[in-house]
Design an enzyme around this catalytic site. Structure first.
Site, PDB file in Angstrom:
ATOM      1  N   GLY A 163       0.823  -1.372   0.146  1.00  0.00           N
ATOM      2  CA  GLY A 163      -0.016   0.062   0.092  1.00  0.00           C
ATOM      3  C   GLY A 163       0.903   1.374   0.074  1.00  0.00           C
ATOM      4  CB  SER A 164       2.190   3.977  -0.175  1.00  0.00           C
ATOM      5  OG  SER A 164       2.849   4.923   0.240  1.00  0.00           O
ATOM      6  NE  ARG A 165      -0.143  11.353  -1.268  1.00  0.00           N
ATOM      7  CZ  ARG A 165      -0.228  12.572  -0.394  1.00  0.00           C
ATOM      8  NH1 ARG A 165       0.127  12.407   0.887  1.00  0.00           N
ATOM      9  NH2 ARG A 165       0.149  13.725  -0.849  1.00  0.00           N
TER      10      ARG A 165
END
EC number: 4.1.1.65
Length: 222
Positions: free
Chosen positions: A189-191
């Protein structure tokens, strides 16, 4: 539902660890270890394997019909930024930034938000702030991609976070980008930040949940 190829090595290593721990604990139990202790340790490793497999799931989704007027979300997650900013890496102008945060429970694949020709790709080494930190867009490890739609340049950026330390990006300069086709993956995950021309009609609000390759983020002004 299939597993993403980006997670194969991690899944295999975790499976091997679970099998080895199960064998070791079985041996220790025969030597007199309390049954509940060995059971808990074994359960933890197999639960970890299940979690890793969930992290790398890649659901089969019906492809949207390409729409050159729309910008589609590159990732599953929650909209955490909708604001006007100056983009200084490539576009060198003020834009509308729309950012989607991926939690550990989201699908972590990334899809092209628009179609066109890839004209820029650059990976930046950096730090690992939490992905919602204001500095993460400029200081975290990140990979920037720009697509020329034929009308405008759309820049989108994969950003690593505190947990996510591995960005995969398959875009190549000169290649054709197909809207909603997979172009990368951020492990755990992250952005994703997407930069739109001023005047674009933003179709989402802060806090909205979006689906990668499915949810329209904005309508381009042509």
């Amino acid at each position: 539902m299939k597993l993403a190829k980006e997670g194969c090595s991690i899944i295999l290593y975790t499976l091997a660890a679970a099998v080895l721990v199960t064998a070791a604990m079985s041996y220790e139990l025969r030597l007199g270890m309390p049954g509940w202790v060995g059971g808990v340790i074994i359960a933890v490793f197999w639960a970890l394997l299940l979690c890793v497999m969930l992290f790398f799931r890649e659901p089969t989704r019906r492809r949207r019909q390409p729409d050159p007027d729309l910008v589609i979300s590159s990732a599953d997650g929650k909209v955490v930024v909708v604001e006007e900013v100056y983009e200084g890496e490539y576009l060198k102008c003020r834009c509308i930034q729309v950012s989607v945060f991926m939690s550990l429970t989201n699908v972590h694949a990334n899809w092209y938000p628009v179609g066109g020709r890839v004209i820029y790709r650059n990976k930046h080494e950096g730090r690992f702030f939490v992905a919602w930190h204001p500095k993460s867009s400029e200081e975290n490890e990140r990979t920037t991609t720009v697509v020329d739609t034929g009308h405008e340049h759309i820049l989108f950026r994969q950003i690593a976070g505190l947990v996510a330390r591995r960005i995969v990006n398959y875009a190549e300069v000169g290649h054709e980008a197909v809207q909603t086709e997979k172009y990368g993956f951020i492990k755990f995950g992250s952005r994703i930040d997407i930069f739109l021309p001023l005047g674009s009609e933003v179709l989402v609000r802060l806090g909205d949940k979006v689906v990668g390759g499915q949810t329209p983020l904005a309508r381009l002004k042509r």
